[in-house]
Design an enzyme around this catalytic site. Structure first.
Site, short mmCIF file in Angstrom:
data_model
loop_
_atom_site.label_atom_id
_atom_site.label_comp_id
_atom_site.label_asym_id
_atom_site.label_seq_id
_atom_site.Cartn_x
_atom_site.Cartn_y
_atom_site.Cartn_z
N CYS A 1 13.66 -0.11 -4.26
CA CYS A 1 13.97 -0.18 -5.77
C CYS A 1 15.46 -0.61 -5.99
CB CYS A 1 13.84 0.87 -6.65
SG CYS A 1 11.95 1.46 -6.25
N ASN B 1 6.79 0.21 -12.98
CA ASN B 1 7.84 0.17 -11.98
C ASN B 1 7.70 -1.06 -10.99
OD1 ASN B 1 9.53 0.46 -9.91
ND2 ASN B 1 9.05 2.81 -9.49
N HIS C 1 17.35 1.46 -13.26
CA HIS C 1 15.94 0.96 -12.52
C HIS C 1 14.88 1.55 -13.29
CE1 HIS C 1 12.62 0.75 -10.12
NE2 HIS C 1 12.59 1.74 -9.51
#
Ligand code: ACO
Length: 325
Positions: free
Chosen positions: A112, A282, A252
């Site tokens: 990520c 996500n 994020h």
């Protein structure tokens, strides 16, 4: 001369997987998912679609908005843990589709944090005059590696791509500070053991689902909040700025509760925190560049705004970037 972002773009698959859809697949509920994660739906690529297609669409938008040609790009960094194929890199496949023939191209595997890693790597190369334009992409089809029998992970992830063209900007503008970190001791908190030389790739490993993401959600949660807060403070300090100077915080998009906990630790006004996780889930390395492009498109980013970006992902990896738009 500083390095800054000259243009952004993003692209999603058309397919949508809602919480109601997931209620039919695993034992879960819209209420549980919404309360624990903030997610209402996520994008899901159709069979036959692949990562570089979305990366190319996002990149074309970013290149056009930067006002350059694909042939001007010196470096392509594609952050992904869900590449088109093992070899060559997804960045090389994107390069060919864009016609960016002058560029060096490679992938970044930092989960990520990949986009923040890419920006941090390209920044000093532009500042030093080694390259002029870099295309940094975050692109993932995470739903291909999600175990739809594991309710703890399958509700979280979605697909998409975001891209940014970086280039020289005037002093005092662009990237003011950038830091990246990792700690491989946390491997088994968030990992996919199959498919490589260690775990192997056989009918047996596939049947066992070794290639699917596995996660200890509680542990990830705690370290993510601490690491994103710490690195945000560090880059702000290095840039000579305070939290009060931040006009837009793009964390994020891992989980809405992580976002709120980090914003709370940093004491950032919730109104300045961007979140799209309800609609996207996500999307790993794609989440920050997608958010940034949405903010640009909606006019939420204005000239001279201070933007803070913070990431955290499998590895563990984490990073922070602060820039003046
Ligand atoms: N629906 C219903 N119940 C569920 C679900 C679900 N989808 N998933 C788990 N549960 C159950 C568990 O089985 C458990 O039941 P039990 O008490 O009977 O054992 C209960 O809910 C609580 O489980 P926890 O794991 O403690 O729930 P938690 O509040 O921690 O939420 C979550 C889990 C959402 C994964 C959370 O830990 C989290 O978001 N962690 C961060 C991880 C993350 O965001 N990862 C994304 C990738 S990494 C990254 O991008 C940084």
């Amino acid at each position: 001369m500083n390095a800054g972002i000259l243009g952004t773009g993003h692209s999603y698959p058309e397919g949508i997987l809602t919480n109601a859809d997931l209620e039919k697949i695993v034992e879960t509920s819209d209420d549980w998912i919404t309360t624990r994660t903030g997610i209402k739906q996520r994008r899901k690529a159709a069979p036959g679609e692949y990562t570089s297609q979305f990366a190319v669409r996002a990149s074309q938008e970013a290149i056009e908005r930067a006002g350059i040609d694909a042939g001007d790009i010196d470096l392509i960094l594609c952050a992904t843990v869900t590449p088109d194929q093992i070899l060559p890199s997804t960045a090389c496949l994107i390069q060919a589709q864009l016609g960016a023939h002058k560029a060096a191209a490679m992938d970044i595997v930092a989960a990520c944090s990949g986009f923040v890693y890419g920006v941090t790597i390209a920044n000093p190369m532009i500042r030093a005059g080694q390259i002029k334009y870099a295309l940094v992409i975050g692109a993932e089809l995470l739903t291909r590696y999600v175990d739809y029998t594991d309710r703890a992970t399958c509700v979280l992830f979605g697909d998409g791509a975001g891209a940014a063209v970086l280039g020289p900007v005037e002093d005092g503008r662009g990237i003011l500070a950038a830091r990246i970190r990792s700690d491989g001791r946390y491997e088994e908190q968030l990992f996919a053991p199959g498919g490589g030389t260690k775990g192997g790739f056989t009918a047996e490993t596939i049947a066992r689902g070794d290639h699917f993401f596995k996660m200890k959600g509680n542990e990830v949660f705690k370290v993510a909040v601490r690491s994103m807060s710490d690195i945000s403070k560090q880059v702000l300090c290095e840039a000579g700025l305070k939290t009060e100077d931040v006009n837009l915080f793009i964390p994020h998009q891992a989980n809405q509760r992580i976002t709120e906990a980090v914003a709370n630790m940093l004491k950032v006004d919730p109104a300045l925190v961007y979140s799209n996780i309800a609609q996207t889930g996500n999307t790993s390395s794609a989440s920050i560049p997608i958010c940034l492009d949405e903010c640009v498109e909606s006019g939420r980013v204005k000239k001279d705004d201070v933007i803070l970006m913070a990431s955290f992902g499998g590895g563990f990896t984490w990073g922070g970037v602060v820039m003046r738009w």
